[in-house]
Design a protein around this motif. Structure first.
Motif, PDB file in Angstrom:
ATOM      1  N   GLU A 152     -71.515 -30.078 123.699  1.00 37.35           N
ATOM      2  CA  GLU A 152     -72.721 -29.943 124.069  1.00 37.35           C
ATOM      3  C   GLU A 152     -72.475 -29.725 122.347  1.00 37.35           C
ATOM      4  O   GLU A 152     -73.819 -29.606 121.634  1.00 37.35           O
ATOM      5  N   GLU A 156     -76.279 -32.492 123.666  1.00 40.53           N
ATOM      6  CA  GLU A 156     -77.034 -33.197 124.870  1.00 40.53           C
ATOM      7  C   GLU A 156     -78.395 -33.813 124.981  1.00 40.53           C
ATOM      8  O   GLU A 156     -78.731 -35.526 125.563  1.00 40.53           O
ATOM      9  N   VAL A 172     -79.201 -32.919 133.010  1.00 40.26           N
ATOM     10  CA  VAL A 172     -77.897 -32.574 133.526  1.00 40.26           C
ATOM     11  C   VAL A 172     -78.001 -31.894 134.542  1.00 40.26           C
ATOM     12  O   VAL A 172     -77.940 -31.578 134.672  1.00 40.26           O
ATOM     13  N   ARG A 175     -72.233 -27.938 133.675  1.00 42.39           N
ATOM     14  CA  ARG A 175     -72.587 -27.289 132.969  1.00 42.39           C
ATOM     15  C   ARG A 175     -70.671 -26.379 133.485  1.00 42.39           C
ATOM     16  O   ARG A 175     -71.091 -25.410 133.912  1.00 42.39           O
ATOM     17  N   ARG A 177     -67.807 -23.468 130.451  1.00 39.32           N
ATOM     18  CA  ARG A 177     -67.776 -23.555 129.255  1.00 39.32           C
ATOM     19  C   ARG A 177     -66.453 -23.345 129.294  1.00 39.32           C
ATOM     20  O   ARG A 177     -65.512 -22.960 130.307  1.00 39.32           O
ATOM     21  N   GLU A 205     -69.521 -25.396 125.572  1.00 35.93           N
ATOM     22  CA  GLU A 205     -69.850 -26.042 126.702  1.00 35.93           C
ATOM     23  C   GLU A 205     -69.439 -27.183 127.148  1.00 35.93           C
ATOM     24  O   GLU A 205     -69.935 -28.000 126.266  1.00 35.93           O
ATOM     25  N   VAL A 207     -70.800 -30.714 129.736  1.00 32.32           N
ATOM     26  CA  VAL A 207     -71.888 -30.831 130.288  1.00 32.32           C
ATOM     27  C   VAL A 207     -71.974 -31.998 131.318  1.00 32.32           C
ATOM     28  O   VAL A 207     -71.047 -33.229 130.337  1.00 32.32           O
TER      29      VAL A 207
END
Length: 214
Positions: A152, A156, A172, A175, A177, A205, A207
């Motif tokens: 992130e 993105e 996207v 995701r 984390r 995060e 992605v």
């Protein structure tokens, strides 16, 4: 097997491989792994039923590591050395996989002969990402797909905009984390100072962006 100076497969590699497997993106398709590192994604694509797999990396050590690992795992991977799409110019693929360098760096100068080449990606972390977004359309067959994993921290939305601008519909699709790794921990003050991440964060995060060419 990982030679010195080659990127170790980590959370971002695992996330992209998992998305590829669960979505059956590779089955029966011609796959290109851009920036292959150890060859982990290329080998996973073979295991996921790809019709053919080509792997490219600018690093001689990474190309060698991919070649060795593919043979250890008896995975038929065509390994080529070169800069992004140059070694496959004029060829088309049904699936592109990319886990490029995306960590913001102190300068815009990309390292060529140090391990930092595996993660340093310029001031905003997008120097390699943007090139992949712009070059994907020419490497994709009609109806082909590109899967890109990034943080992130390097925006993105910019990836979505770049792909759309190249004529590739994007979204996207995953995701995840994760705590900061060793490199991001050393760059915390840098990314906060540039407004790329809120102050006090110690996780990021990851992605996966999917792009589809009509």
């Amino acid at each position: 097997m990982r030679l010195p100076g080659v990127y170790r497969a980590a959370d971002d590699t695992a996330l992209l491989a998992n998305v590829m497997r669960q979505g059956e993106y590779a089955r029966g398709r011609r796959v290109l792994d851009i920036g292959c590192g150890t060859g982990a994604l290329a080998i996973e694509a073979v295991r996921a039923g790809a019709a053919s797999v080509t792997a490219v990396d600018l690093s001689l050590r990474s190309a060698a590591a991919t070649w060795l690992n593919a043979r250890v795992h008896r995975a038929p991977v065509d390994v080529r050395r070169g800069d992004l799409f140059e070694p496959v110019r004029g060829e088309r693929f049904d699936l592109l996989l990319a886990n490029p360098p995306y960590v913001p760096a102190p300068t815009s100068l990309l390292p060529r002969h140090r391990i930092a080449r595996c993660w340093d990606a310029g001031i905003d972390g997008r120097q390699v990402l943007d090139r992949i977004c712009l070059g994907s359309a020419d490497a994709l067959s009609s109806g082909g797909t590109v899967l890109i994993v990034q943080s992130e921290v390097c925006d993105e939305r910019a990836t979505l905009v770049r792909l759309e601008g190249a004529g590739i519909r994007s979204q996207v699709v995953a995701r995840f984390r994760v705590p900061f790794g060793p490199v991001m921990r050393t760059r915390t003050a840098l990314v906060e100072g540039r407004g790329l991440l809120k102050s006090g964060r110690r996780e990021e995060e990851l992605v996966v962006v999917e792009g589809c060419r009509d």
